[in-house]
Design an enzyme around this catalytic site. Structure first.
Site, PDB file in Angstrom:
ATOM      1  N   GLU A 124       1.022  -8.189   9.661  1.00 33.67           N
ATOM      2  CA  GLU A 124       1.439  -6.956   8.998  1.00 33.67           C
ATOM      3  C   GLU A 124       0.456  -5.833   9.372  1.00 33.67           C
ATOM      4  O   GLU A 124      -0.748  -6.069   9.341  1.00 33.67           O
ATOM      5  CB  GLU A 124       1.440  -7.126   7.477  1.00 33.67           C
ATOM      6  N   GLU A 154       4.466  -3.214  -2.409  1.00 30.87           N
ATOM      7  CA  GLU A 154       3.061  -3.097  -2.800  1.00 30.87           C
ATOM      8  C   GLU A 154       2.895  -2.481  -4.193  1.00 30.87           C
ATOM      9  O   GLU A 154       2.126  -2.988  -5.004  1.00 30.87           O
ATOM     10  CB  GLU A 154       2.263  -2.320  -1.751  1.00 30.87           C
ATOM     11  N   GLY A 175      -8.187  -7.272   2.134  1.00 31.93           N
ATOM     12  CA  GLY A 175      -8.506  -8.311   1.148  1.00 31.93           C
ATOM     13  C   GLY A 175      -7.860  -9.636   1.487  1.00 31.93           C
ATOM     14  O   GLY A 175      -8.524 -10.675   1.530  1.00 31.93           O
ATOM     15  N   ALA A 176      -6.563  -9.601   1.739  1.00 31.90           N
ATOM     16  CA  ALA A 176      -5.842 -10.844   1.965  1.00 31.90           C
ATOM     17  C   ALA A 176      -4.453 -10.523   2.493  1.00 31.90           C
ATOM     18  O   ALA A 176      -4.059  -9.362   2.541  1.00 31.90           O
ATOM     19  CB  ALA A 176      -5.717 -11.622   0.663  1.00 31.90           C
ATOM     20  N   MET A 177      -3.710 -11.575   2.867  1.00 27.57           N
ATOM     21  CA  MET A 177      -2.372 -11.360   3.422  1.00 27.57           C
ATOM     22  C   MET A 177      -1.433 -12.458   2.933  1.00 27.57           C
ATOM     23  O   MET A 177      -1.764 -13.637   2.999  1.00 27.57           O
ATOM     24  CB  MET A 177      -2.479 -11.332   4.950  1.00 27.57           C
ATOM     25  N   GLU A 178      -0.253 -12.011   2.506  1.00 27.05           N
ATOM     26  CA  GLU A 178       0.684 -12.895   1.810  1.00 27.05           C
ATOM     27  C   GLU A 178       1.619 -13.687   2.706  1.00 27.05           C
ATOM     28  O   GLU A 178       2.730 -14.035   2.279  1.00 27.05           O
ATOM     29  CB  GLU A 178       1.529 -12.043   0.854  1.00 27.05           C
ATOM     30  N   HIS A 187      -2.095 -11.439  -6.753  1.00 23.97           N
ATOM     31  CA  HIS A 187      -1.334 -10.439  -5.994  1.00 23.97           C
ATOM     32  C   HIS A 187      -0.596 -11.103  -4.817  1.00 23.97           C
ATOM     33  O   HIS A 187       0.613 -10.923  -4.648  1.00 23.97           O
ATOM     34  CB  HIS A 187      -2.288  -9.347  -5.502  1.00 23.97           C
ATOM     35  N   GLU A 188      -1.336 -11.862  -4.032  1.00 26.55           N
ATOM     36  CA  GLU A 188      -0.696 -12.475  -2.849  1.00 26.55           C
ATOM     37  C   GLU A 188       0.352 -13.483  -3.288  1.00 26.55           C
ATOM     38  O   GLU A 188       1.405 -13.601  -2.675  1.00 26.55           O
ATOM     39  CB  GLU A 188      -1.743 -13.139  -1.940  1.00 26.55           C
TER      40      GLU A 188
HETATM   41  N1  B3K Z   1       0.143  -6.916   2.661  1.00 24.03           N
HETATM   42  C1  B3K Z   1      -1.260  -7.020   2.954  1.00 24.03           C
HETATM   43  C2  B3K Z   1      -1.829  -5.820   3.594  1.00 24.03           C
HETATM   44  C3  B3K Z   1      -1.554  -5.684   5.048  1.00 24.03           C
HETATM   45  C4  B3K Z   1      -2.329  -4.555   5.625  1.00 24.03           C
HETATM   46  C5  B3K Z   1      -1.971  -4.249   7.030  1.00 24.03           C
HETATM   47  N2  B3K Z   1      -2.878  -3.322   7.631  1.00 24.03           N
HETATM   48  C6  B3K Z   1      -2.061  -7.365   1.746  1.00 24.03           C
HETATM   49  C7  B3K Z   1      -1.458  -7.077   0.449  1.00 24.03           C
HETATM   50  O1  B3K Z   1      -1.181  -5.959   0.074  1.00 24.03           O
HETATM   51  O2  B3K Z   1      -1.208  -8.012  -0.251  1.00 24.03           O
HETATM   52 ZN    ZN Z   2       0.127  -6.487  -1.426  1.00 18.75          ZN
END
Ligand code: B3K
Ligand code: ZN
Length: 851
Positions: free
Chosen positions: A120, A319, A260-263, A296-297
């Protein structure tokens, strides 16, 4: 590098083709990874256009259509266009990529010996040629091959189908994801991790395996993350009826990560900062953040993955909604007051500044050059406030009904923000067309209140922003509390739905002897223009029913005192100090409230709220007011601190969190007017947890340089081999106000743990400096700007996303005096003149200079 062209939301067209299925075979090697992709492609609609696939930094090895070598294609730096294709066919491509050279941390890269991906928003195109857009949903089969010794664990989305060994020392694993997904949710991880396992039984009785992968030797720091995950899974079932939909949920913690993290579906990748915690190394805030990011994730599995975005302009669809969900989750498991204050501080300090600056955009942006620049506090946090207003307008029950309807209607689809609001509207039989303006209008609305007896005239207007000249009235649920000014009688709360530029409201009870607390609970992300008098603020501080409003009053008092003091008016400062002292005496048993109220608004949040700033005067005034309040409160602070020092062994419990927070607030304040060296040294030496350790350091940082230096040295000796912990030390140094700060930063960047390749290190030093060392960044000779810009220019080619994120404080140069304006513009121009500038930096810097 060439600058990307801007994309506009209104130019959206559905895709010409879709990919129903993709079979990926990835043979991992640091310098030359081979990616074979077999795509089942179908033409959408009747047209003759070629298939145009996105792809960047890929070395194309072969192209076949339906098994036949294909030569009728064009290749550019960003696309592979295949001509003459049938309506339905199988496309096979083979490409080669070099993960070891990928420092942007987007696509497939190496993180400390492990392969991992970040797709993403548009990173999948750095892995293979594909329709890299969120409205193309495909089924995935993924086979990963890698040397067995180095990479014993090979992970991807979904369920493990098969695995095996090859004679050459490699092994392979095949994964299949039973859910269709956009390619931004694809993930791959290969490495040698320690594994923490558990399981979760869903409300319908399915057993889900939970797997947490962490760096070797870090297993004992994973338990809090795993516990948080289980809490989040249960909560989403109980509150929204949403159950997890795969047999396994995997989380991998890596050290090199841009955010922070990625889902990713079934395989979240996390920055290790948001996974690893134990009392020795993590603060209460770290514990809080881990729980919230894990949740969140997890929540994205429904809001984002099952129902995803049609295009990236709709990012807030997933988001804003998911941040709101993690916020109300956090408010359930933590102090609601402290949690709400954290959220509102983000809006005031960062989001209002974004609205007022050159990057201003609505929560659903209209124009984007680099999508990564739009993962902003506006899309995320203002987006969440917009959802919160829906929650208020529809009531929690109505909101939940809307959510059920949204999933019934859109599960498995890629949709728009309008689709979301329509679902809320249709489920509740209400017209939300006016409310939709929040999605398209940028800027912070101003609210004015004129009172005539028991009648209020409430006005709203939104000043023009860099991206939009004219504004319309919005639907704003504005909450008010009528607080008895002398504490006699009950408070009365009411919510007014503002719909037009001015509106008259008849108060439900007599306004005599009552003070109005406007935007109670921060019911809307607006600025209230009306200035309450000191006496009124004193009443709200003392008697409001809402603790949040009491905190708001304290912040307004501090702010008024700081601004008045800048103008040479000392009466406000005295009165504020007295009000604070009265408050602390009256509320000495209410540690939760005390520990919030006695923190002044940060210099940075004051800067964000001002159109023109005299930096030097503001910094001085901030210190003077803080100190004056400390002097007035000193006897009470002494008494309270004496009662706070003895505590049980560390536990992350609500009672202990409040105590540690109070110790932090009170000790910082007390250190303004007393020599606390001995207290701080004792606290530091005896601390059994990182929260208290940092309290000692922060209090020393503000009040006692020599104690600070000596404790910092001890800290470094203890934690020099643990970069995640050392980041706290880097950040403390970087935010210290001292004349030789730049020499200090230089030294930090020569530390053995510092590397330009790790975003956490950059954020800890340069990010903290730029965002939270106003004195250092704005040194009057301009050396702060020069230093910072030199480093930005070095970071940009390595990791443009990180460079573009930390440049933000320079963008608002218009706020400062003309000498500083010239200096900042000079350095922004240096950035823009760099022929190698990334699209990320270009978009932000060019907008700033053009404004
Ligand atoms: N969806 C990801 C963020 C991706 C950022 C891309 N540059 C984390 C989050 O909002 O959960
Ligand atoms: Zn998110």
């Amino acid at each position: 590098m060439s600058i990307k062209a801007a994309k506009r939301r209104e130019d959206y067209l559905p895709p010409d083709f879709t990919v129903d299925h993709i079979d990926l075979k990835i043979v991992l090697a640091a310098d030359a990874t081979s990616v074979s992709a077999v795509l089942q492609v179908t033409r959408i609609g009747s047209h003759e256009r070629p298939l145009c696939l996105d792809g960047e930094q890929l070395t194309l090895k072969s192209v076949e259509v339906d098994g036949i070598a294909w030569t009728d294609y064009q290749l550019s730096e960003t696309a592979l266009t295949i001509n003459g294709v049938p309506d339905s066919f199988v496309l096979s491509t083979v490409v080669e990529i070099a993960p070891a050279h990928n420092t942007s941390l987007e696509g497939l890269y190496l993180s400390d010996g492990a392969f991992c991906t970040q797709c993403e928003a548009e990173g999948f195109r750095k892995i293979t040629y594909f329709l890299d857009r969120p409205d193309v949903l495909s089924m995935y089969d993924v086979t990963i091959t890698a040397p067995q010794d180095e990479y014993p664990q090979l992970l991807s989305n979904g369920n493990k189908l098969a695995s095996g060994h090859n004679d050459d020392g490699t092994h392979w694993v095949k994964w299949q994801d039973p859910h269709r997904k956009p390619c931004y949710l694809f993930a791959l991880v290969a490495g040698d991790f320690d594994l923490l396992t558990d399981e979760f039984t869903t409300q319908s009785g399915r057993v889900v395996a939970l797997e947490l992968y962490v760096d070797k030797g870090k297993l004992n720091r994973g338990q809090h993350a795993l516990d948080s995950l289980k809490r989040a899974m249960r909560w989403d079932e109980e509150v929204f009826g949403l159950e997890y939909d795969l047999d396994v949920y995997m989380i991998v913690a890596v050290d090199f990560f841009n955010m922070g993290a990625m889902e990713n579906k079934g395989l979240n990748v996390f920055n290790s900062k948001f996974v690893l915690a134990d009392s020795e190394t993590a603060t209460d805030d770290d514990y809080f953040n881990i729980e919230s990011v894990i949740a969140h994730e997890y929540f994205h599995n429904w809001t984002g993955n099952r129902v995803t975005c049609r295009d990236w302009f709709q990012l807030s669809l997933k988001e804003g909604l998911t941040v709101f969900r993690d916020q109300i989750f956090s408010e359930t498991f933590n102090s609601p007051l402290a949690t709400r204050i954290k959220q509102v501080k983000v809006i005031r300090e960062h989001q209002f500044a974004e609205d007022a600056g050159p990057m201003s955009h609505p929560i659903r942006p209209d124009e984007v050059i680099e999508m990564n620049n739009f993962y902003t506090v506006t899309v995320y946090d203002k987006g969440a406030e917009v959802i919160r207003m829906l929650w208020t307008l529809l009531t929690p029950e109505g909101f939940k009904r809307g959510m059920r309807f949204y999933f019934d209607r859109h599960d498995g689809q890629a949709v728009t923000c309008d689709d979301f609001v329509n679902a809320m509207q249709d489920a509740n039989d209400i017209d939300l067309s006016l409310f939709k303006r929040w999605y398209g209008q940028s800027g912070t609305p101003r609210i004015s209140i004129a009172q005539h007896g028991d009648k209020l005239t409430i006005g709203q207007h939104t000043p023009a922003t860099a991206d939009q000249a004219s504004k319309q009235a919005l639907l704003i649920p504005l909450q008010l509390e009528m607080v008895p000014s002398n504490g006699q009688g009950e408070s009365v709360q009411l919510t007014v739905a503002l719909k037009s530029e001015t509106q008259e409201v008849l108060l439900p009870v007599s306004s005599g002897n009552r003070v109005l607390s406007v935007n109670s609970g921060f019911s809307a992300p607006v600025i209230v223009e009306q200035q309450a008098s000191l006496a009124e603020l004193g009443s709200i501080l003392s008697f409001a029913k809402s603790d949040f409003d009491r905190w708001e009053a304290s912040q307004a008092l501090f702010k008024q005192a700081m601004l008045a003091n800048m103008e040479g008016d000392a009466s406000v400062i005295n009165e504020t100090a007295q009000l604070m002292a009265q408050f602390i005496t009256a509320e000495q048993r209410n540690l939760a409230l005390l520990s919030e109220v006695l923190i002044p608004p940060s210099v940075e949040s004051l800067v964000a709220g001002l159109e023109q700033v005299n930096v030097d005067a503001l910094l001085n005034s901030h210190k003077a007011v803080y100190k004056r309040v400390a002097i007035e409160c000193a006897p009470m602070l002494e008494k309270l601190l004496a009662a706070l020092v003895l505590r049980d062994e560390y536990a992350y419990t609500p009672e202990q969190i409040v105590q540690r927070k109070a110790l932090n607030t009170l000790l910082k304040l007390y250190s303004q007017c007393q020599d606390t060296s001995d207290m701080l040294t004792t606290l530091f030496t005896n601390a059994d947890n990182m929260t208290d350790t940092l309290t000692a350091l922060q209090a020393a940082q503000l009040g006692n340089q020599s104690t600070f230096e000596s404790l910092m040295q001890q800290f470094e000796e203890r934690w020099q081999d643990d970069p995640l912990v050392l980041d706290k030390w880097f950040a403390l140094h970087a935010t210290t106000e001292r004349p030789d700060i730049l020499a200090r930063l230089q030294l930090l960047m020569e530390h053995k743990q510092y590397t330009l390749k790790n975003p956490n290190r950059i954020r800890a030093i340069l990010g903290s400096f730029a965002f939270y060392n106003t004195a250092g960044l704005h040194l009057s000779d301009g050396s702060g700007y020069r230093f910072f810009t030199d480093h930005l220019l070095a970071i940009d080619p390595v990791n443009p996303q990180v460079a573009a994120r930390i440049v933000t404080p320079l963008l608002s140069w218009r706020k400062f005096d003309s000498d500083r304006q010239d200096k900042i513009k000079f350095h922004l121009t240096r950035i823009l003149d760099n022929p190698q500038i990334s699209s990320d930096l270009f978009e932000k810097v060019s907008k700033s200079l053009a404004q």
